[in-house]
Design an enzyme around this catalytic site. Structure first.
Site, short mmCIF file in Angstrom:
data_model
loop_
_atom_site.label_atom_id
_atom_site.label_comp_id
_atom_site.label_asym_id
_atom_site.label_seq_id
_atom_site.Cartn_x
_atom_site.Cartn_y
_atom_site.Cartn_z
N TYR A 149 0.85 -1.21 0.00
CA TYR A 149 0.00 0.00 0.00
C TYR A 149 0.89 1.26 0.00
O TYR A 149 0.71 2.17 -0.80
CB TYR A 149 -0.95 0.02 1.21
CG TYR A 149 -1.73 1.31 1.28
CD1 TYR A 149 -1.38 2.32 2.17
CD2 TYR A 149 -2.78 1.56 0.39
CE1 TYR A 149 -2.07 3.53 2.21
CE2 TYR A 149 -3.48 2.77 0.41
CZ TYR A 149 -3.11 3.75 1.32
OH TYR A 149 -3.78 4.95 1.34
N ARG A 196 1.51 8.85 12.79
CA ARG A 196 1.06 10.15 13.31
C ARG A 196 -0.47 10.29 13.18
O ARG A 196 -1.14 10.85 14.03
CB ARG A 196 1.76 11.28 12.55
CG ARG A 196 1.36 12.68 12.96
CD ARG A 196 1.76 13.71 11.92
NE ARG A 196 0.99 13.53 10.67
CZ ARG A 196 1.30 14.12 9.52
NH1 ARG A 196 2.36 14.89 9.44
NH2 ARG A 196 0.57 13.92 8.43
N ARG A 206 -10.85 4.60 8.94
CA ARG A 206 -9.77 3.97 8.16
C ARG A 206 -8.67 3.48 9.08
O ARG A 206 -8.36 4.10 10.09
CB ARG A 206 -9.18 4.96 7.16
CG ARG A 206 -10.18 5.31 6.07
CD ARG A 206 -9.49 6.04 5.00
NE ARG A 206 -8.91 7.25 5.59
CZ ARG A 206 -8.77 8.38 4.92
NH1 ARG A 206 -9.15 8.45 3.68
NH2 ARG A 206 -8.25 9.43 5.48
N PHE A 266 14.66 20.08 -1.74
CA PHE A 266 13.31 19.55 -1.99
C PHE A 266 13.15 18.15 -1.38
O PHE A 266 12.11 17.82 -0.83
CB PHE A 266 13.08 19.51 -3.52
CG PHE A 266 11.85 18.78 -3.95
CD1 PHE A 266 11.92 17.50 -4.48
CD2 PHE A 266 10.58 19.36 -3.83
CE1 PHE A 266 10.78 16.81 -4.88
CE2 PHE A 266 9.43 18.68 -4.23
CZ PHE A 266 9.54 17.40 -4.75
C1 LIG Z 1 2.35 10.65 0.31
C2 LIG Z 1 3.59 11.50 0.06
C3 LIG Z 1 4.57 11.28 1.20
C4 LIG Z 1 4.24 11.05 -1.25
C5 LIG Z 1 3.14 12.99 -0.03
N1 LIG Z 1 4.26 13.94 -0.30
C6 LIG Z 1 4.78 14.66 0.74
O1 LIG Z 1 4.49 14.40 1.92
C7 LIG Z 1 5.71 15.79 0.40
C8 LIG Z 1 5.87 16.75 1.57
C9 LIG Z 1 4.56 17.44 1.85
O2 LIG Z 1 3.64 17.42 1.05
N2 LIG Z 1 4.47 18.04 3.05
C10 LIG Z 1 3.28 18.76 3.49
C11 LIG Z 1 2.72 18.20 4.79
C12 LIG Z 1 2.13 16.90 4.64
O3 LIG Z 1 1.27 16.79 3.72
O4 LIG Z 1 2.48 16.02 5.42
C13 LIG Z 1 3.62 20.16 3.89
O5 LIG Z 1 2.67 20.95 3.97
O6 LIG Z 1 4.83 20.37 4.18
O7 LIG Z 1 7.00 15.31 0.04
C14 LIG Z 1 7.03 14.24 -0.90
C15 LIG Z 1 8.43 14.06 -1.42
C16 LIG Z 1 9.29 15.14 -1.51
C17 LIG Z 1 10.61 14.95 -1.94
C18 LIG Z 1 11.10 13.69 -2.28
C19 LIG Z 1 10.23 12.58 -2.21
C20 LIG Z 1 10.67 11.27 -2.56
C21 LIG Z 1 9.82 10.20 -2.49
C22 LIG Z 1 8.49 10.37 -2.09
C23 LIG Z 1 8.02 11.63 -1.74
C24 LIG Z 1 8.88 12.75 -1.79
C25 LIG Z 1 5.98 14.36 -1.99
C26 LIG Z 1 6.36 14.68 -3.29
C27 LIG Z 1 5.35 14.75 -4.27
CL1 LIG Z 1 5.80 15.12 -5.89
C28 LIG Z 1 4.01 14.50 -3.96
C29 LIG Z 1 3.65 14.21 -2.65
C30 LIG Z 1 4.63 14.17 -1.65
#
Ligand SMILES: CC(C)(C)CN1C(=O)[C@@H](CC(=O)N[C@@H](CC(=O)O)C(=O)O)O[C@H](c2cccc3ccccc23)c2cc(Cl)ccc21
Length: 348
Positions: A149, A196, A206, A266
């Site tokens: 998942y 968390r 869920r 990033f």
């Molecule tokens: C589910 C997730 C962890 C992939 C979500 N995800 C992330 O959590 C974001 C961070 C984010 O959205 N933070 C939010 C708070 C939150 O939602 O928790 C904020 O407001 O700071 O970072 C990731 C992310 C960033 C950088 C490298 C990555 C490599 C592998 C996988 C994910 C990676 C992310 C990159 C992309 Cl392109 C798309 C989504 C994400």
């Protein structure tokens, strides 16, 4: 006139980004020119997919049809979606999704191909999971299900990002070679969020914690909130944290291999927030009652510091130390946590 329309549309996409996550939107906008728009749109397409997966008001067939066809939808000019439930968080994104699609179709084909491929794999993975048998509502039974998942919703994001970094020329193509490292980048974030978000997810009906982990200590997952079950709840929580610690060496190896400063920032910022969150939730039963978050001031300090590998290693070492000081000799997982901490520290 066309130029103005283009700029207006692009601005709208960054407005969507701001609305979805303010702090992270700023980090995306700091990316170098070659990557900024591709990552912004990748993030918005993923958010669109997530908004469909999260919507509990959609009937299952409709949801799966949308998830499995989203990689085709992103090429359909004019498409948008008004069927989301009223309180769905990011529904405004799908209501005007035609704007995201227009911008997506402006991207170089090499970026479109990566985003479409990941969207296809993720949409099908989410649909498989959503239509899977969740009879006893422990949707995630085994640790294998848990990893699968998290791979679908977060590991694949790591694969896609590594492909985009390589395609942009800002990082060496080898960054996309080791899929396990890219996968771990997403797993570490997602698994930490799942710990968390125990309370929030439970209230939404869920459950993502694998029964193979909590089932060793109790047969009542929701009962972990009761004070009389505190000792069991502590053991379940430490077993969950133990599972997440395994990904630390991969995360640090991946970060170490990055060359471009804006790409490093990033990637490093979310990982640093995650290790701080993991140390916070460890042995902290507030997790069963509310969404625990690191303090804003701490988050700002961590963001400022996450600009080079030495600082990131020092931050990981600090929080792994905090976690080991919270390790309770009475906890049945005490030894395994000590071993995992030792491994992580030795790797550092
Ligand atoms: C589910 C997730 C962890 C992939 C979500 N995800 C992330 O959590 C974001 C961070 C984010 O959205 N933070 C939010 C708070 C939150 O939602 O928790 C904020 O407001 O700071 O970072 C990731 C992310 C960033 C950088 C490298 C990555 C490599 C592998 C996988 C994910 C990676 C992310 C990159 C992309 Cl392109 C798309 C989504 C994400």
């Amino acid at each position: 006139q066309k130029l103005i329309a283009n700029n207006e549309r692009k601005k709208r996409c960054y407005d969507f980004l701001d609305k979805t996550s303010r702090s992270f939107s700023a980090v995306i906008q700091e990316l170098d020119d070659e990557l900024r728009d591709a990552i912004c749109l990748f993030y918005l397409v993923l958010r669109g997919l997530d908004t469909i997966e999260d919507d509990m008001t959609l009937d299952l067939d409709r949801k799966c049809e949308l998830l499995r066809s989203f990689d085709k939808i992103i090429f359909q000019r004019g498409w948008n979606f008004k069927e989301n439930g009223p309180n769905e968080k990011d529904r405004h994104l799908l209501v005007d999704f035609q704007i995201v699609i227009e911008e997506f179709l402006e991207l170089p084909k090499k970026f479109q191909d990566v985003i479409a491929d990941i969207t296809n794999q993720m949409g099908n993975g989410m649909a498989d999971y959503a239509s899977g048998d969740h009879r006893e509502n422990t949707a995630v039974a085994t640790i294998k299900d848990f990893d699968l998942y998290c791979h679908y919703v977060a590991g694949l994001v790591g694969w896609g990002l590594s492909d985009l970094f390589a395609a942009s020329g800002l990082e060496d193509p080898s960054i996309a070679k080791d899929k396990r490292l890219s996968d771990s980048m997403g797993m570490f974030l997602q698994k930490t969020n799942i710990i968390r978000d125990y309370r929030e997810d439970l209230d939404d009906g869920r459950q993502f914690w694998p029964k193979e982990i909590w089932g060793k200590y109790t047969d009542d997952f929701a009962g972990l909130v009761k004070p009389e079950n505190a000792k069991t709840a502590q053991a379940v929580l430490s077993a969950m944290v133990l599972n997440v610690l395994e990904h630390i060496p991969d995360v640090l190896t991946y970060l170490k291999s990055l060359k471009n400063q804006s790409v490093f920032n990033f990637c490093a910022i979310p990982q640093v927030m995650a290790i701080a969150t993991l140390a916070l939730v460890f042995n902290n039963q507030d997790v069963y009652h509310r969404n625990v978050k690191i303090r804003k001031g701490t988050a700002v300090k961590l963001i400022m510091a996450s600009t080079n590998m030495d600082n990131v290693v020092a931050i990981f070492r600090e929080y792994i130390h905090v976690l080991s000081t919270k390790n309770d000799a009475a906890d049945p997982n005490f030894i395994n946590i000590s071993i995992a901490v030792g491994k992580a520290e030795q790797w550092i």
